[in-house]
Scaffold this motif. Structure first.
Motif, PDB file in Angstrom:
ATOM      1  N   ASP A  10       0.810  -1.217   0.000  1.00  0.00           N
ATOM      2  CA  ASP A  10       0.000   0.000   0.000  1.00  0.00           C
ATOM      3  C   ASP A  10       0.845   1.269   0.000  1.00  0.00           C
ATOM      4  N   ASP A  11       2.160   1.126   0.073  1.00  0.00           N
ATOM      5  CA  ASP A  11       3.068   2.274   0.038  1.00  0.00           C
ATOM      6  C   ASP A  11       3.612   2.424  -1.393  1.00  0.00           C
ATOM      7  N   PRO A  12       3.141   3.442  -2.131  1.00  0.00           N
ATOM      8  CA  PRO A  12       3.575   3.603  -3.525  1.00  0.00           C
ATOM      9  C   PRO A  12       5.089   3.741  -3.675  1.00  0.00           C
ATOM     10  N   SER A  13       5.750   4.340  -2.699  1.00  0.00           N
ATOM     11  CA  SER A  13       7.205   4.496  -2.820  1.00  0.00           C
ATOM     12  C   SER A  13       7.908   3.137  -2.752  1.00  0.00           C
ATOM     13  N   VAL A  14       7.407   2.238  -1.926  1.00  0.00           N
ATOM     14  CA  VAL A  14       7.990   0.891  -1.841  1.00  0.00           C
ATOM     15  C   VAL A  14       7.760   0.146  -3.148  1.00  0.00           C
ATOM     16  N   VAL A  15       6.550   0.243  -3.672  1.00  0.00           N
ATOM     17  CA  VAL A  15       6.228  -0.441  -4.927  1.00  0.00           C
ATOM     18  C   VAL A  15       7.119   0.078  -6.049  1.00  0.00           C
ATOM     19  N   ARG A  16       7.267   1.396  -6.144  1.00  0.00           N
ATOM     20  CA  ARG A  16       8.098   1.992  -7.210  1.00  0.00           C
ATOM     21  C   ARG A  16       9.558   1.567  -7.069  1.00  0.00           C
ATOM     22  N   MET A  17      10.068   1.555  -5.822  1.00  0.00           N
ATOM     23  CA  MET A  17      11.457   1.151  -5.604  1.00  0.00           C
ATOM     24  C   MET A  17      11.663  -0.303  -6.039  1.00  0.00           C
ATOM     25  N   PHE A  32      -1.575  -1.828  -5.432  1.00  0.00           N
ATOM     26  CA  PHE A  32      -1.570  -1.130  -4.145  1.00  0.00           C
ATOM     27  C   PHE A  32      -2.676  -1.597  -3.212  1.00  0.00           C
ATOM     28  N   ASP A  33      -3.663  -2.297  -3.732  1.00  0.00           N
ATOM     29  CA  ASP A  33      -4.819  -2.731  -2.955  1.00  0.00           C
ATOM     30  C   ASP A  33      -4.831  -4.258  -2.899  1.00  0.00           C
ATOM     31  N   PRO A  34      -4.812  -4.853  -1.692  1.00  0.00           N
ATOM     32  CA  PRO A  34      -4.751  -6.315  -1.591  1.00  0.00           C
ATOM     33  C   PRO A  34      -5.950  -7.030  -2.205  1.00  0.00           C
ATOM     34  N   THR A  35      -7.133  -6.433  -2.147  1.00  0.00           N
ATOM     35  CA  THR A  35      -8.292  -7.095  -2.761  1.00  0.00           C
ATOM     36  C   THR A  35      -8.158  -7.108  -4.281  1.00  0.00           C
ATOM     37  N   HIS A  99       7.427 -18.684   0.732  1.00  0.00           N
ATOM     38  CA  HIS A  99       8.781 -19.083   0.361  1.00  0.00           C
ATOM     39  C   HIS A  99       9.805 -18.389   1.250  1.00  0.00           C
ATOM     40  N   ASP A 100       9.561 -17.117   1.552  1.00  0.00           N
ATOM     41  CA  ASP A 100      10.515 -16.357   2.354  1.00  0.00           C
ATOM     42  C   ASP A 100       9.792 -15.244   3.093  1.00  0.00           C
ATOM     43  N   TYR A 101      10.479 -14.695   4.069  1.00  0.00           N
ATOM     44  CA  TYR A 101       9.951 -13.640   4.926  1.00  0.00           C
ATOM     45  C   TYR A 101      11.089 -12.641   5.098  1.00  0.00           C
ATOM     46  N   LEU A 102      10.978 -11.463   4.490  1.00  0.00           N
ATOM     47  CA  LEU A 102      12.069 -10.496   4.481  1.00  0.00           C
ATOM     48  C   LEU A 102      11.665  -9.220   5.212  1.00  0.00           C
ATOM     49  N   LEU A 103      12.653  -8.587   5.843  1.00  0.00           N
ATOM     50  CA  LEU A 103      12.421  -7.348   6.579  1.00  0.00           C
ATOM     51  C   LEU A 103      12.634  -6.141   5.683  1.00  0.00           C
ATOM     52  N   LYS A 104      11.754  -5.133   5.866  1.00  0.00           N
ATOM     53  CA  LYS A 104      11.905  -3.860   5.163  1.00  0.00           C
ATOM     54  C   LYS A 104      12.826  -2.967   5.971  1.00  0.00           C
ATOM     55  N   PRO A 105      13.581  -2.100   5.376  1.00  0.00           N
ATOM     56  CA  PRO A 105      13.738  -2.000   3.922  1.00  0.00           C
ATOM     57  C   PRO A 105      14.578  -3.172   3.411  1.00  0.00           C
ATOM     58  N   VAL A 106      14.070  -3.805   2.383  1.00  0.00           N
ATOM     59  CA  VAL A 106      14.742  -4.987   1.844  1.00  0.00           C
ATOM     60  C   VAL A 106      15.772  -4.553   0.805  1.00  0.00           C
ATOM     61  N   GLY A 107      16.962  -5.134   0.897  1.00  0.00           N
ATOM     62  CA  GLY A 107      17.998  -4.872  -0.101  1.00  0.00           C
ATOM     63  C   GLY A 107      17.638  -5.564  -1.403  1.00  0.00           C
TER      64      GLY A 107
END
Length: 190
Positions: A10-17, A32-35, A99-107
């Protein structure tokens, strides 16, 4: 053809990055919307889902369950901004089929490695499924004729008798014995 990666956050900056970092190697489908992600997933061939766990509406676990129910071969990588010492969500995610569980900010290198591992796992599962189907085919057919073998016949007869009993219907079976079949094999070949 590039593997398709559905990114849900839901964070556009994360999606764009993520989109910018992955677009060279993957076909990115940003949502951006889970549904809406469920709709996109049902309408589009997706290889990998990268999803934030905490979003309004459907949780990451809800999406994970939906994806795995629809197509168990699609791998899901969950992202979170929670502190690493809160391991319960990570354990739950992996036990639920992530498959995996990663912490933000993710490299980007870490995420790309996770995606590559997920794709490799997917390829291995497809190969295993293909090999299993081939083994089943070989176990149930005669090598020379390609026809069903005795083992397959006996298995099918048992199933048909059980079905006949279950639905209380009669069952007929016709067996043919070809006399001098050896002569036919010798004349025509195997």
């Amino acid at each position: 053809m590039k593997p398709a990666v559905l990114i849900v956050d839901d964070d556009p900056s994360v999606v764009r990055m993520l989109e910018m970092g992955l677009a060279d190697e993957y076909e990115i489908i940003p949502v951006f919307d889970p549904t809406q992600a469920i709709n996109v997933f049902s309408e589009t061939a997706i290889d990998i889902v990268v999803r934030d766990i905490k979003m309004p509406g459907l949780s990451g676990f809800d999406i994970l369950r939906s994806v795995k129910a629809a197509n168990p071969l699609v791998e899901v990588i969950l992202l979170t901004g929670e502190l690493p010492d809160k391991s319960r969500p990570a354990v739950n995610a992996l036990q639920s089929g992530a498959h995996d569980y990663l912490l933000k900010p993710v490299g980007m290198r870490v995420l790309k490695a996770a995606i590559q591992q997920a794709l490799a796992k997917q390829r291995q599962q497809l190969e295993d499924k293909r090999k299993l189907q081939e083994l089943l085919r070989r176990a149930n057919t005669d090598f020379l004729t390609g026809l069903s073998n005795r083992h397959h016949f006996q298995t099918q007869v048992k199933l048909e008798f059980e079905r006949s009993d279950r639905y209380e219907r009669s069952l007929s079976c016709l067996l043919l014995d070809v006399v001098d079949f050896k002569k036919i094999n010798e004349e025509i070949g195997h």
